[in-house]
Design an enzyme around this catalytic site. Structure first.
Site, mmCIF file in Angstrom:
data_model
loop_
_atom_site.group_PDB
_atom_site.id
_atom_site.type_symbol
_atom_site.label_atom_id
_atom_site.label_comp_id
_atom_site.label_asym_id
_atom_site.label_seq_id
_atom_site.Cartn_x
_atom_site.Cartn_y
_atom_site.Cartn_z
ATOM 1 N N CYS A 166 18.270 -33.678 -4.503
ATOM 2 C CA CYS A 166 17.783 -32.653 -5.611
ATOM 3 C C CYS A 166 18.688 -31.907 -5.923
ATOM 4 O O CYS A 166 19.474 -30.883 -5.120
ATOM 5 C CB CYS A 166 16.501 -31.654 -4.850
ATOM 6 S SG CYS A 166 16.203 -30.294 -5.602
ATOM 7 N N CYS A 203 18.298 -28.031 -5.488
ATOM 8 C CA CYS A 203 18.269 -27.715 -3.905
ATOM 9 C C CYS A 203 19.859 -27.479 -3.430
ATOM 10 O O CYS A 203 20.211 -26.509 -2.586
ATOM 11 C CB CYS A 203 17.529 -28.819 -3.361
ATOM 12 S SG CYS A 203 15.878 -29.089 -3.353
#
Length: 133
Positions: free
Chosen positions: A29, A32
């Site tokens: 991600c 993230c």
């Protein structure tokens, strides 16, 4: 202080430790990865708060239990009570502001509000016996 890894094995014990911020994330991600240094910097800035990271790939049951549908998702617990949940990144200033709000929470009032909200459900679960006529 670096964020700690949160697993099913240490989750319950961890969220009982005062103020706890959890970052639900995954290695693939991109947002993230962008949020991670912000989260780590906040953990160093607020050593009195527990910062934890939940790898949703490795901790699929925890992610399912909290119905994580978007990552990163940030959750905050205070004394074992979930008080905040939001998907998406937070800028550093917003994360600092959230920590200050968590510290200022009136937990006595919050517990009373939760108890009042649970009362109707308890009444249904154990109804008062009816007198027979």
């Amino acid at each position: 202080m670096a964020a700690r890894e949160i697993t099913e094995a240490n989750f319950e014990e961890t969220v009982q430790q005062g103020i706890v911020l959890l970052d639900f994330w995954a290695t693939w991600c991109a947002p993230c990865r962008l949020f991670s240094p912000i989260f780590e910097a906040a953990s160093a800035k607020h050593p009195d708060v527990v910062f934890g990271k939940v790898n949703t790939e490795q901790q699929q049951q925890l992610a399912a239990d909290f119905e994580i549908r978007s990552i990163p998702t940030l959750m905050a617990f205070r004394d074992g009570i979930l008080v905040f949940a939001q998907p998406g990144m937070l800028p550093a200033a917003a994360l600092d502001s959230l920590v200050q709000e968590l510290k200022a929470l009136d937990m006595v009032a919050l517990r009373q509000k939760l108890e009042a909200a649970l009362e109707p459900a308890r009444a249904v679960e154990s109804p008062t016996p009816q007198l027979e006529r």
